[in-house]
Enzyme design. Structure first.
Site, short mmCIF file in Angstrom:
data_model
loop_
_atom_site.label_atom_id
_atom_site.label_comp_id
_atom_site.label_asym_id
_atom_site.label_seq_id
_atom_site.Cartn_x
_atom_site.Cartn_y
_atom_site.Cartn_z
N HIS A 1 -7.68 -41.62 -61.69
CA HIS A 1 -9.05 -42.15 -60.83
C HIS A 1 -9.99 -42.46 -61.81
CE1 HIS A 1 -7.42 -40.02 -57.15
NE2 HIS A 1 -6.52 -39.92 -57.85
N TYR B 1 -6.00 -31.98 -65.82
CA TYR B 1 -7.58 -32.20 -65.53
C TYR B 1 -8.05 -31.83 -66.98
CZ TYR B 1 -7.33 -33.39 -60.67
OH TYR B 1 -6.86 -33.87 -59.34
#
Lengths: 180, 367
Positions: free
Chosen positions: B69, B337
């Protein structure tokens, strides 16, 4: 003020062994949680943070006890290089056990994370939010963890050397009262 | 020091060698265990690093950007709780109050320069900062389900879609083999078949995909999923300028110039027994849904200079009153992440050993 009993004071001995277990567990928890993607990652992180703060508090207490109660002297016949290594590694261990939790706390602060010790208990940030500071502190946290683990290995090896090979009372000064 | 000088000479050389060996063995055992727990001596264990490395193998490295992303824009605004979710969660955000929000609209993929029309999925990440200092972070996507239910399957999917060095595209036979081995991807694939790249972030719904647990003041637990349902449904802007690869950011700025954009936070309440550990399946459509409040977005900034840049939208950062479910994807998202965040902030800090110039996907196509 000098130590003539040949022993560490009881409070120092209790703290030593309690923190030995906690710090060793902490090193394995830390290294394990960042190398896992399973639910282990989550529950280890939930132990890591409050345990780190507990170690910080105990380390400060221990340092205070250590400064008030001098350690028993090392054997007189110990080579100077080993004496130097013993003193340097002890102070390095004190430094790391205080620095590591503070760096962890500062690193989460710099990353903008809420520093949660439980579902609801939040510590205030101790560093302004800054991604570059986060990266430096986070990498430092890993590097110093490795250094702490290596120092632990050296410390343990030296203790066993004193206890098994030299049998000079250095190991027993942290374990039990020796027969005179 | 009554028992000094040392007893070194009182041991037979054989016993002394044995003692040294014992010490060496104990030290080695600790070191090996540490290496195993740390993953260096466990090459087959899936680690966050290996997931992020695979993203880099598939798309190359774009220093300073998220590993997935990567293309997005920062937004800010607030969430207005209406109290409807208070019976289910004690999180402050659900009370009748305003909670400031820093968010990020994005498209999936590791290339921050990918054209907006290259993927049909849009995503929205949010960080709510409660008055008590606790935070709720969430990363939501336009699809209601995920293709796979485990981190291992996700890693296998990444590997299967790694571009072939000869063609620069994923090997269709590997992709087909992956989907043959993962029938759970059917719901996602059915969604993807009908999904078209939307012309606006504003008209999309954003799903939590994973299940979470709400906990109320009495300690009762309720499994939930949520979706940010858009108020804007107009298609008037849906004709994007041909050739503009960044039409989503342009559309967003244009809409925000005319006023804030709104979404309703619709929370779906699971029935007892509804699976919470399988992101590939939605719950039956008759499950109760409550409107927990309104998200108001009133400002956007480019991600390179905006407040979302340095936020890791880790979906396991939750306030008291929300917990993760037993969905195995959630810890993996958190771990991966964090690895991505450390890499990009380290690149930002120019730390030694970090990538400083964009790299092409590895392995490089050879002429």
């Amino acid at each position: 003020m000098s130590n003539t009993t040949g022993m560490f004071v009881l409070s120092a001995r209790i703290l030593h062994w309690l923190m030995a277990v906690l710090i060793l567990a902490m090193l394995f928890i830390g290294i394990g949680m960042v190398a896992s993607v399973s639910e282990r990652h989550e529950w280890l992180i939930h132990i890591h943070k409050p345990l780190g703060i507990a170690i910080l508090i105990l380390a400060v207490l221990r340092l205070a006890i250590r400064l008030r109660n001098p350690a028993p002297p090392l054997p007189a016949d110990l080579p100077w290089l080993q004496k130097l290594a013993a003193h340097a590694s002890h102070w390095l261990l004190y430094g790391l056990m205080i620095a590591m939790p503070l760096i962890g706390w500062a690193m989460l602060s710099a990353g903008g994370y809420p520093v949660m010790l439980s579902d609801s208990l939040r510590l205030p940030p101790i560093f302004p939010t800054n991604a570059i500071a986060f990266a430096i502190l986070r990498q430092l946290h890993t590097v110093l963890a490795m250094l702490l683990f290596l120092t632990f290995l050296a410390h343990m090896a030296a203790a066993l050397y004193h206890g098994l090979i030299r049998r000079d009372g250095v190991l027993s000064s942290m374990t039990h009262r020796r027969k005179p | 020091m009554s028992d000094s000088p040392s007893s070194l000479f009182r041991m037979t050389p054989k016993r002394q060698a044995g003692a040294f060996l014992l010490i060496a063995a104990i030290v080695a055992a600790f070191a090996l265990l540490f290496g195993y727990v740390g993953g260096w001596l466990a090459p087959h264990r899936l680690t966050p690093k290996r997931i992020v490395n695979q993203f880099q193998k598939n798309a190359g490295v774009f220093p300073g950007y998220r590993r997935n992303h990567a293309k997005g824009v920062c937004v800010s605004g607030y969430f207005e709780g209406n109290g409807n979710a208070v019976p289910y969660s004690m999180a402050q955000v659900f009370t009748r109050s305003r909670t400031p929000v820093v968010g990020r609209f994005a498209i999936p993929g590791s290339n921050p320069y990918a054209p907006d029309g290259s993927v049909p999925i849009r995503s929205l990440a949010l960080r709510f900062t409660q008055a008590d200092g606790q935070q709720w972070r969430t990363g939501m996507n336009a699809m209601p389900v995920f293709p796979v239910s485990t981190p291992q399957a996700f890693y296998a999917q990444l590997k299967a879609t790694q571009p072939d060095p000869a063609t620069g595209k994923p090997d269709p036979s590997k992709v087909a083999a992956f989907f043959a081995a993962h029938p759970e991807a059917a719901a996602f694939r059915a969604w993807a078949k009908t999904a078209k790249p939307s012309a606006s972030f504003a008209t999309e719904s954003y799903h939590s995909i994973n299940a979470f647990i709400f906990i109320n003041a009495a300690g009762q637990r309720q499994a939930v999923r949520w979706v940010m349902a858009p108020v804007a449904t107009d298609a008037s802007h849906d004709i994007h300028k041909a050739g503009d690869p960044n039409y989503l950011a342009a559309d967003l700025s244009q809409r925000l110039a005319n006023g804030p954009l709104r979404w309703h936070l619709m929370v779906t309440l699971a029935n007892p027994g509804d699976p919470t550990n399988d992101a590939t399946r939605t719950w039956p459509a008759d499950r109760r849904s409550i409107d927990a409040g309104t998200l108001v977005i009133d400002h956007t900034t480019p991600q390179e200079s905006g407040p979302c840049r340095d936020i890791n939208y880790d979906p396991t950062v939750l306030p008291d009153g929300i917990e993760i479910s037993d969905d195995p994807l959630l810890p993996a998202r958190s771990a991966a992440y964090a690895a991505s965040y450390l890499r990009r902030t380290s690149e930002e800090a120019h730390l030694p050993g970090t990538t400083q110039t964009p790299t092409k996907p590895a392995p490089e196509a050879t002429p």
